[in-house]
Design a protein around this motif. Structure first.
Motif, PDB file in Angstrom:
ATOM      1  N   GLY A 256      -7.679  27.598  -0.920  1.00 23.35           N
ATOM      2  CA  GLY A 256      -8.633  27.606  -2.029  1.00 23.35           C
ATOM      3  C   GLY A 256      -8.804  26.265  -2.700  1.00 23.35           C
ATOM      4  O   GLY A 256      -9.177  26.199  -3.863  1.00 23.35           O
ATOM      5  N   ILE A 257      -8.495  25.186  -1.971  1.00 16.14           N
ATOM      6  CA  ILE A 257      -8.633  23.867  -2.574  1.00 16.14           C
ATOM      7  C   ILE A 257      -9.767  23.136  -1.901  1.00 16.14           C
ATOM      8  O   ILE A 257      -9.971  23.285  -0.697  1.00 16.14           O
ATOM      9  N   GLU A 258     -10.532  22.426  -2.679  1.00 15.61           N
ATOM     10  CA  GLU A 258     -11.673  21.712  -2.151  1.00 15.61           C
ATOM     11  C   GLU A 258     -11.216  20.727  -1.085  1.00 15.61           C
ATOM     12  O   GLU A 258     -10.306  19.934  -1.320  1.00 15.61           O
ATOM     13  N   LYS A 259     -11.856  20.792   0.097  1.00 14.36           N
ATOM     14  CA  LYS A 259     -11.453  19.879   1.174  1.00 14.36           C
ATOM     15  C   LYS A 259     -12.112  18.524   0.956  1.00 14.36           C
ATOM     16  O   LYS A 259     -13.328  18.422   0.823  1.00 14.36           O
ATOM     17  N   VAL A 260     -11.285  17.491   0.898  1.00 15.11           N
ATOM     18  CA  VAL A 260     -11.835  16.148   0.684  1.00 15.11           C
ATOM     19  C   VAL A 260     -11.316  15.233   1.785  1.00 15.11           C
ATOM     20  O   VAL A 260     -10.393  15.585   2.504  1.00 15.11           O
ATOM     21  N   ASP A 261     -11.921  14.037   1.924  1.00 15.49           N
ATOM     22  CA  ASP A 261     -11.390  13.111   2.921  1.00 15.49           C
ATOM     23  C   ASP A 261     -10.261  12.286   2.296  1.00 15.49           C
ATOM     24  O   ASP A 261     -10.017  12.350   1.094  1.00 15.49           O
ATOM     25  N   TYR A 262      -9.593  11.510   3.144  1.00 19.30           N
ATOM     26  CA  TYR A 262      -8.387  10.799   2.685  1.00 19.30           C
ATOM     27  C   TYR A 262      -8.704   9.838   1.559  1.00 19.30           C
ATOM     28  O   TYR A 262      -7.945   9.714   0.591  1.00 19.30           O
ATOM     29  N   LEU A 263      -9.852   9.182   1.677  1.00 16.08           N
ATOM     30  CA  LEU A 263     -10.214   8.192   0.664  1.00 16.08           C
ATOM     31  C   LEU A 263     -10.413   8.857  -0.699  1.00 16.08           C
ATOM     32  O   LEU A 263      -9.922   8.374  -1.727  1.00 16.08           O
TER      33      LEU A 263
ATOM     34  N   TYR B 195       0.819  -1.208   0.000  1.00 19.74           N
ATOM     35  CA  TYR B 195       0.000   0.000   0.000  1.00 19.74           C
ATOM     36  C   TYR B 195       0.853   1.258   0.000  1.00 19.74           C
ATOM     37  O   TYR B 195       2.016   1.230   0.347  1.00 19.74           O
ATOM     38  N   LEU B 196       0.200   2.348  -0.394  1.00 19.69           N
ATOM     39  CA  LEU B 196       0.833   3.663  -0.307  1.00 19.69           C
ATOM     40  C   LEU B 196       0.456   4.297   1.029  1.00 19.69           C
ATOM     41  O   LEU B 196      -0.600   3.998   1.577  1.00 19.69           O
ATOM     42  N   ASP B 197       1.310   5.164   1.513  1.00 17.10           N
ATOM     43  CA  ASP B 197       0.966   5.918   2.715  1.00 17.10           C
ATOM     44  C   ASP B 197       1.054   7.401   2.383  1.00 17.10           C
ATOM     45  O   ASP B 197       2.106   8.011   2.490  1.00 17.10           O
ATOM     46  N   LEU B 198      -0.077   7.961   1.962  1.00 17.01           N
ATOM     47  CA  LEU B 198      -0.062   9.351   1.500  1.00 17.01           C
ATOM     48  C   LEU B 198      -0.566  10.329   2.563  1.00 17.01           C
ATOM     49  O   LEU B 198      -0.947  11.441   2.248  1.00 17.01           O
ATOM     50  N   HIS B 199      -0.554   9.891   3.829  1.00 16.33           N
ATOM     51  CA  HIS B 199      -1.134  10.754   4.854  1.00 16.33           C
ATOM     52  C   HIS B 199      -0.469  12.115   4.941  1.00 16.33           C
ATOM     53  O   HIS B 199      -1.136  13.130   5.036  1.00 16.33           O
TER      54      HIS B 199
END
Ligand SMILES: [Zn+2]
Length: 519
Positions: free
Chosen positions: A171-178, A156-160
């Motif tokens: 100014g960037i849309e806030k999204v969840d980790y998934l 797996y990747l760990d992009l946390h």
């Protein structure tokens, strides 16, 4: 053990100084042949996907590096820049060949008098040990690359950390980790004016992780070469304005809009004036000269540039953006750099497509569990991987079939059934080809396809999974749009009303009854 190896190396060095160049060359040749043999065996040793495969790749990489080092040394010896090799051959071939022989013999004897009990260890021993270590790896040899727990030894990747950086961009849309996991490579979705210095910093951070991870998970991939290709491709796309997210008018058009006019055919400004305001304006813009004013002013201004170099012109003539033009080209340069970084992210996302999709599944699975369940299954995973290491028989695989979850080749009928011998082409992706249905299925959620859909002006929703033809996608989209139209909420018939005794009516009936005073 390390100290022992050091003593060994020192002894060898002492030996090398008296060793003939010809002998050194022979040794490098031997080493290269043994390395080739070891690499062949390593490749024939079919490793299970996952930890074993990654370790095998790392061993191979190590052998390959050593092979290249040896080759460089050997080449230098053959090139013989200091002429020592030539000297040596001359000394050996006479006329004093016997004196040379005895002096060398004496050297050998002296060495062994000084170091009695010296045993020569043939190179084969070292390679035998390498082969043994491959078949029964020690704990140390099980972890040839360093992975964080979250990365599951390259599963797996760990992009946390990258995710943290991303959601803190302005100014960037806030999204969840998934969501981030599925969309981090869709950089063309981000508006151009949001791509500032902080964004560039984020890209660099993301790339650093992706590159480091790729090195660990695919040590045999030549990342430098891969990035050179990316750069070439990018430059071409950037120049013709087809790079995703950076349309032409924003980049190439900055320097010169307008169309050049050949002034040699005109002998006075009056003739120029006959072309009309618009044509004069675009000719002036093409030169970067002020383009406003009346028809007469424009014609005179344009005519004054006839037969002159741009540098010789009166600076007052130039449009105000002239000093700013340097700034603009700096801007273009900056944008090009960001674009190039994006191109690299796209390539890494392709290289790591498999790990990324497993990560997505894994994160989803983890989110669906309670804390206790999570701990339990982690233990299970470790237990699983432990038992995996026990049986290491080499499966018989003459048709070179892909390996299944148990590390054994899948049956041939299953291979055919899964269509792994087939590759798929997607028109929406610009006729890009995907090998095997898994990669093909995955690609619908990936950047290339998402960008293709965006160019068509269609939202990349689940409705369009498996649609690869542009025509089909457009047809489906218009159908969806028209059904949405009919499905729209109609308050007339669908809004529910209730009377005091609990009977339910639609709005129309309710109002009719109410008007008649029946309620
Ligand atoms: Zn596609």
């Amino acid at each position: 053990m390390v100290a022992g190896a050091k003593v060994e190396i020192e002894k060898r060095l002492a030996f090398i100084t008296m060793e003939a160049l010809l002998e050194q060359q022979r040794r490098y040749h031997e080493e290269r042949e043994r390395l080739t043999d070891a690499m062949t065996k390593e490749m024939l040793h079919s490793a299970k996907p996952g930890r074993e495969q990654i370790n095998s790749d790392h061993r191979l990489r190590h052998l390959l590096d050593r092979y290249q080092e040896g080759t460089t040394e050997l080449k230098e010896l053959y090139e013989d820049k200091d002429g020592l090799r030539k000297e040596e051959i001359q000394a050996l071939s006479g006329p004093n060949e016997f004196a040379e022989f005895y002096s060398r013999l004496k050297g050998l004897r002296d060495f062994h008098r000084k170091h009695p009990n010296e045993i020569s260890i043939p190179m084969s021993v070292e390679f035998d040990e390498l082969a043994k270590a491959r078949d029964n790896p020690s704990d140390e040899a099980q972890n040839l690359a360093e992975f964080a727990d979250e990365e599951g030894y390259g599963k797996y990747l760990d992009l946390h950390e990258c995710y943290e950086k991303y959601i803190n961009l302005k100014g960037i849309e806030k999204v969840d980790y998934l969501t981030y996991m599925s969309t981090f490579d869709q950089l063309f979705e981000i508006p151009k004016d949001k791509k500032n210095a902080a964004y560039k910093e984020y890209l660099l951070f993301l790339l650093e992780y992706l590159e480091g991870y790729t090195q660990r998970v695919r040590p045999l991939l030549d990342i430098g070469d891969e990035m050179d290709n990316v750069k070439l491709e990018f430059e071409a796309q950037w120049t013709d304005g087809s790079f995703p997210g950076w349309p032409k008018e924003a980049t190439g058009a900055l320097a010169h809009t307008g169309a050049h006019l050949d002034l040699s055919a005109f002998s006075s400004w009056e003739e120029l004036a006959s072309l009309g305001l618009d044509r004069l304006k675009s000719a002036l813009m093409a030169l970067g000269v002020k383009c406003g004013g009346t028809l007469e002013e424009r014609a005179i201004r344009l005519f004054s540039t006839k037969g002159k170099n741009l540098e010789d012109l009166d600076p007052a003539l130039f449009a105000k953006s002239k000093p700013g033009r340097a700034g603009k080209s700096r801007d273009t340069e900056r944008q090009r750099e960001i674009g190039n970084l994006e191109a690299q992210v796209y390539r890494f996302a392709e290289v790591l497509s498999e790990q990324r999709s497993s990560t997505r599944d894994n994160v989803q699975r983890k989110q669906a569990r309670t804390g206790e369940e999570r701990e339990e299954s982690d233990d299970e995973q470790y237990a699983e991987s432990d038992s995996d290491n026990d049986d290491d028989d080499v499966p018989y695989n003459p048709k070179n079939l892909p390996l299944g979850w148990d590390g054994k080749p899948i049956p041939y009928w299953l291979y055919k059934l899964h269509g792994l011998n087939i590759s798929y082409t997607c028109e929406i992706c610009g006729n890009f080809t995907y090998k095997g249905p898994k990669a093909f299925q995955r690609h619908f959620a990936e950047w290339r396809h998402a960008h293709g859909m965006r160019c068509l002006g269609i939202p990349n929703t689940a409705h369009f999974a498996n649609v690869t033809l542009i025509e089909d996608a457009l047809a489906l989209w218009s159908k969806i749009k028209s059904t949405k139209e009919t499905d729209r909420w109609k308050s007339e018939t669908e809004e529910e009303y209730e009377d005091t005794s609990g009977n339910v009516f639609n709005k129309k009936t309710y109002e009719d009854l109410k008007r008649q005073g029946l309620l």
